[in-house]
Motif scaffolding. Structure first.
Motif, PDB file in Angstrom:
ATOM      1  N   UNK A 191       0.828  -1.208   0.000  1.00 11.66           N
ATOM      2  CA  UNK A 191       0.000   0.000   0.000  1.00 11.66           C
ATOM      3  C   UNK A 191       0.864   1.259   0.000  1.00 11.66           C
ATOM      4  N   UNK A 192       0.487   2.213  -0.857  1.00 13.01           N
ATOM      5  CA  UNK A 192       1.140   3.523  -0.929  1.00 13.01           C
ATOM      6  C   UNK A 192       2.644   3.421  -1.172  1.00 13.01           C
ATOM      7  N   UNK A 193       3.070   2.330  -1.823  1.00 12.44           N
ATOM      8  CA  UNK A 193       4.498   2.174  -2.101  1.00 12.44           C
ATOM      9  C   UNK A 193       5.349   2.058  -0.857  1.00 12.44           C
TER      10      UNK A 193
ATOM     11  N   UNK B 291       6.706  -0.583   0.865  1.00  9.50           N
ATOM     12  CA  UNK B 291       7.903  -1.428   0.802  1.00  9.50           C
ATOM     13  C   UNK B 291       8.028  -2.037  -0.597  1.00  9.50           C
ATOM     14  N   UNK B 292       9.164  -1.775  -1.221  1.00  9.26           N
ATOM     15  CA  UNK B 292       9.513  -2.412  -2.487  1.00  9.26           C
ATOM     16  C   UNK B 292      10.579  -3.458  -2.215  1.00  9.26           C
ATOM     17  N   UNK B 293      10.411  -4.630  -2.817  1.00 10.22           N
ATOM     18  CA  UNK B 293      11.265  -5.778  -2.505  1.00 10.22           C
ATOM     19  C   UNK B 293      12.098  -6.221  -3.693  1.00 10.22           C
ATOM     20  N   UNK B 294      13.207  -6.846  -3.355  1.00  8.24           N
ATOM     21  CA  UNK B 294      13.948  -7.673  -4.300  1.00  8.24           C
ATOM     22  C   UNK B 294      13.790  -9.120  -3.842  1.00  8.24           C
ATOM     23  N   UNK B 295      13.864 -10.036  -4.785  1.00  2.44           N
ATOM     24  CA  UNK B 295      13.750 -11.453  -4.450  1.00  2.44           C
ATOM     25  C   UNK B 295      14.934 -11.869  -3.592  1.00  2.44           C
ATOM     26  N   UNK B 296      14.653 -12.522  -2.488  1.00  2.52           N
ATOM     27  CA  UNK B 296      15.710 -12.919  -1.558  1.00  2.52           C
ATOM     28  C   UNK B 296      16.591 -14.003  -2.156  1.00  2.52           C
ATOM     29  N   UNK B 297      15.942 -15.040  -2.690  1.00  7.38           N
ATOM     30  CA  UNK B 297      16.658 -16.179  -3.246  1.00  7.38           C
ATOM     31  C   UNK B 297      15.747 -16.849  -4.263  1.00  7.38           C
TER      32      UNK B 297
ATOM     33  N   UNK C 148      10.734 -12.045  -0.323  1.00  7.54           N
ATOM     34  CA  UNK C 148      11.409 -10.802  -0.635  1.00  7.54           C
ATOM     35  C   UNK C 148      12.191 -10.211   0.507  1.00  7.54           C
ATOM     36  N   UNK C 149      13.146  -9.362   0.152  1.00 10.28           N
ATOM     37  CA  UNK C 149      13.917  -8.566   1.105  1.00 10.28           C
ATOM     38  C   UNK C 149      13.655  -7.096   0.802  1.00 10.28           C
ATOM     39  N   UNK C 150      13.242  -6.300   1.788  1.00 13.43           N
ATOM     40  CA  UNK C 150      12.963  -4.883   1.521  1.00 13.43           C
ATOM     41  C   UNK C 150      14.191  -4.173   0.954  1.00 13.43           C
ATOM     42  N   UNK C 151      13.981  -3.426  -0.112  1.00 11.48           N
ATOM     43  CA  UNK C 151      15.063  -2.647  -0.707  1.00 11.48           C
ATOM     44  C   UNK C 151      14.791  -1.158  -0.631  1.00 11.48           C
ATOM     45  N   UNK C 152      13.526  -0.754  -0.804  1.00 14.36           N
ATOM     46  CA  UNK C 152      13.129   0.652  -0.691  1.00 14.36           C
ATOM     47  C   UNK C 152      11.926   0.740   0.244  1.00 14.36           C
ATOM     48  N   UNK C 153      12.012   1.649   1.217  1.00 17.32           N
ATOM     49  CA  UNK C 153      10.919   1.828   2.173  1.00 17.32           C
ATOM     50  C   UNK C 153      10.521   3.295   2.193  1.00 17.32           C
TER      51      UNK C 153
END
Length: 286
Positions: free
Chosen positions: A132-134, A136-142, A149-154
């Protein structure tokens, strides 16, 4: 004219309130992120007690942010739907079917149960997820684990808006991928990332143990990051406590003033930690 005897319970309550004054003043305006684990949710009575503590914190000027888990509820729903899970090195592979169930359980059943409990105690809770509202943006952990996912941008702007409206955010640990995917996020990791982005005064990790224990089995009430690393290297900190202490270290490095690992099963654990001399659990700070 009716008179009442002063019994000891009333006197003790008044004394407790008086002793709490310095702590009430200390935390006025402070942001406190609370990780509420699935194992700590328990009965309706325990949920109501937790909700009452959160509402009290908001009432006396703290800005609480609740991040929740829900592992046991996810497992129960997967079993009910007869969706079998595969594991890689002890970690669940979250395929497309599984992540849909995870989102349904976390953003639906679990999140709204907590929101409803807080509102029932007089609070103004708002449920959302990292999507919601951007937030947490994630990258795939593995890649082997699928949609984990692992948070990359919060982006915590929506949390500031809610705090200014005296609302209490209740956040499910899900995030959006850069290509529109939904990712499941470890609840502790999610709480740590949000606490760091908020530069929170405290991150409270509610768990099902009393805190970090030393080699003698006794709970250590205060630790530094150096002590945590040494204890991990020597095997004193092991098993499920490792990811929690890793979350604590990452949060402190990200700007959180202190992290407390405490037993969420204890009555009024958050209030004991914030508003009494005794505290609760293990406090970690630089």
């Amino acid at each position: 004219m009716k008179t009442q005897d002063m019994n000891r319970d009333w006197i003790a309550t008044a004394r407790t309130l008086s002793q709490a004054l310095p702590y009430l003043q200390r935390y006025t305006g402070a942001t406190v992120v609370i990780k509420f684990g699935g194992n700590a949710m328990g009965s309706d009575e325990e949920m109501a007690s937790f909700a009452r503590d959160i509402v009290l914190m908001r009432q006396v000027g703290v800005k609480p942010v609740v991040v929740h888990g829900g592992g046991p509820m996810i497992n129960a729903m997967l079993d009910k739907l007869q969706i079998k899970s595969e594991f890689v090195n002890g970690k669940r592979v979250t395929d497309k079917a599984t992540v849909e169930v995870v989102e349904m359980v976390l953003s639906g059943r679990v999140n709204k149960r907590i929101v409803q409990a807080i509102n029932a105690e007089g609070g103004k809770a708002v449920g959302l997820s990292g999507k919601d509202a951007g937030l947490v943006t994630c990258d795939q952990t593995n890649p082997d684990l699928g949609f984990v996912g692992t948070p990359s941008d919060v982006d915590v702007s929506v949390l500031h808006d809610l705090a200014n409206a005296e609302a209490i955010p209740v956040i499910a640990p899900l995030g959006a991928g850069r290509n529109g995917e939904t990712f499941n996020i470890n609840g502790d990791t999610m709480a740590g990332a949000i606490a760091a982005a908020l530069k929170a005064d405290r991150l409270l990790l509610l768990t099902d143990v009393e805190g970090v224990k030393g080699a003698d089995g006794e709970v250590l009430t205060e630790l530094t990051p150096t002590q945590i690393r040494d204890m991990t290297a020597t095997g004193v900190i092991a098993g499920g406590m490792i990811p929690k202490t890793e979350t604590a270290l990452a949060a402190i490095e990200g700007g959180v003033r202190a992290v407390v690992i405490l037993d969420g099963r204890a009555p009024n654990a958050c209030l004991l930690e914030l508003y009494t001399d005794h505290g609760a659990g293990s406090l970690i700070r630089a």
